[in-house]
Write a protein that holds these residues in place. Structure first.
Motif, PDB file in Angstrom:
ATOM      1  N   LYS A  72       0.833  -1.199   0.000  1.00  0.00           N
ATOM      2  CA  LYS A  72       0.000   0.000   0.000  1.00  0.00           C
ATOM      3  C   LYS A  72       0.872   1.254   0.000  1.00  0.00           C
ATOM      4  O   LYS A  72       0.623   2.193  -0.755  1.00  0.00           O
ATOM      5  CB  LYS A  72      -0.927   0.012   1.211  1.00  0.00           C
ATOM      6  N   GLN A  73       1.899   1.264   0.850  1.00  0.00           N
ATOM      7  CA  GLN A  73       2.780   2.433   0.919  1.00  0.00           C
ATOM      8  C   GLN A  73       3.494   2.646  -0.416  1.00  0.00           C
ATOM      9  O   GLN A  73       3.654   3.779  -0.860  1.00  0.00           O
ATOM     10  CB  GLN A  73       3.797   2.279   2.052  1.00  0.00           C
ATOM     11  N   LEU A  74       3.919   1.561  -1.057  1.00  0.00           N
ATOM     12  CA  LEU A  74       4.582   1.669  -2.357  1.00  0.00           C
ATOM     13  C   LEU A  74       3.616   2.251  -3.388  1.00  0.00           C
ATOM     14  O   LEU A  74       3.985   3.136  -4.171  1.00  0.00           O
ATOM     15  CB  LEU A  74       5.091   0.305  -2.804  1.00  0.00           C
ATOM     16  N   PHE A  75       2.374   1.772  -3.378  1.00  0.00           N
ATOM     17  CA  PHE A  75       1.359   2.300  -4.290  1.00  0.00           C
ATOM     18  C   PHE A  75       1.153   3.797  -4.077  1.00  0.00           C
ATOM     19  O   PHE A  75       0.927   4.546  -5.021  1.00  0.00           O
ATOM     20  CB  PHE A  75       0.038   1.544  -4.084  1.00  0.00           C
ATOM     21  N   LEU A  76       1.232   4.215  -2.834  1.00  0.00           N
ATOM     22  CA  LEU A  76       1.051   5.638  -2.515  1.00  0.00           C
ATOM     23  C   LEU A  76       2.313   6.464  -2.757  1.00  0.00           C
ATOM     24  O   LEU A  76       2.331   7.667  -2.512  1.00  0.00           O
ATOM     25  CB  LEU A  76       0.617   5.789  -1.048  1.00  0.00           C
ATOM     26  N   GLY A  77       3.378   5.807  -3.250  1.00  0.00           N
ATOM     27  CA  GLY A  77       4.615   6.514  -3.540  1.00  0.00           C
ATOM     28  C   GLY A  77       5.509   6.704  -2.330  1.00  0.00           C
ATOM     29  O   GLY A  77       6.435   7.517  -2.359  1.00  0.00           O
ATOM     30  N   ILE A 136      10.146  -4.364   4.842  1.00  0.00           N
ATOM     31  CA  ILE A 136      10.446  -5.690   4.291  1.00  0.00           C
ATOM     32  C   ILE A 136      11.909  -6.108   4.452  1.00  0.00           C
ATOM     33  O   ILE A 136      12.255  -7.249   4.157  1.00  0.00           O
ATOM     34  CB  ILE A 136      10.061  -5.774   2.796  1.00  0.00           C
ATOM     35  N   HIS A 137      12.754  -5.200   4.889  1.00  0.00           N
ATOM     36  CA  HIS A 137      14.171  -5.523   5.032  1.00  0.00           C
ATOM     37  C   HIS A 137      14.683  -4.992   6.358  1.00  0.00           C
ATOM     38  O   HIS A 137      14.416  -3.845   6.689  1.00  0.00           O
ATOM     39  CB  HIS A 137      14.965  -4.910   3.883  1.00  0.00           C
ATOM     40  N   PRO A 138      15.396  -5.757   7.136  1.00  0.00           N
ATOM     41  CA  PRO A 138      15.750  -7.148   6.852  1.00  0.00           C
ATOM     42  C   PRO A 138      14.540  -8.060   7.000  1.00  0.00           C
ATOM     43  O   PRO A 138      13.653  -7.813   7.821  1.00  0.00           O
ATOM     44  CB  PRO A 138      16.805  -7.475   7.899  1.00  0.00           C
TER      45      PRO A 138
END
Length: 129
Positions: free
Chosen positions: A42-47, A54-56
Motif C-alpha cells: 500500500k505504501q509503495l502504491f502511494l509513492g 520488508i528488510h531485513p
C-alpha cells in the motif's frame, strides 16, 4: 480448540467438518483486527517506499519454520502424486478430487490459527510470527 470444531473431526483425516456459517465465524475471528505496521504494498502504491517494512526479512521462529516445511513436503508429495497439469489444462478446471485433497492437507487454511486447525502462517510457510 473450540468444542464444536473438536467434536466435528472426521475419523482418519483430522480435518474439521463445519458449515459455512461456522467457517465464516472462524475466519472472521482469525482476521487481523488492528494493523500494527503499514502495508509495504500500500505504501509503495502511494509513492512512499519504506524499505524497513520488508528488510531485513524477519527470521522465522523454529516452530513456524518446522510446520511450514512439513506442510510444503506434504503439498509437494500430493501434487506429484495427484495433480495432472495436462488434464487441468485440457479440461480448463481443477478436478474435485484435487480440490478435496488440497483441503484435506489444509492448503485453504494456511493463515488460520493452529488452534482452529490451520497452519498459522502469516504470509508464507517460512515467515515467522
Amino acid at each position: 480448540m473450540s468444542e464444536r470444531l473438536d467434536t466435528a473431526r472426521q475419523s482418519g483425516t483430522g480435518s474439521p467438518q463445519v458449515g459455512e456459517a461456522e467457517a465464516r465465524r472462524v475466519a472472521e475471528e482469525a482476521r487481523e483486527a488492528a494493523w500494527l505496521r503499514p502495508s509495504f504494498g500500500k505504501q509503495l502504491f502511494l509513492g512512499d517506499f519504506q524499505l524497513g517494512l520488508i528488510h531485513p526479512y524477519p527470521q522465522p521462529d523454529p516452530e513456524s519454520e518446522k510446520r511450514g516445511k512439513a506442510f510444503c513436503d506434504r503439498l509437494a508429495e500430493f501434487c506429484s502424486r495427484a495433480v495432472n497439469n495436462e488434464i487441468i489444462e485440457s479440461d480448463a478446471k481443477i478436478p474435485d478430487e484435487v480440490v478435496k485433497g488440497l483441503a484435506a492437507l489444509g492448503a485453504f487454511g494456511m493463515k488460520i490459527s493452529p488452534e482452529y486447525g490451520g497452519l498459522g502462517s502469516p504470509s508464507s510457510p517460512t515467515a515467522g510470527h
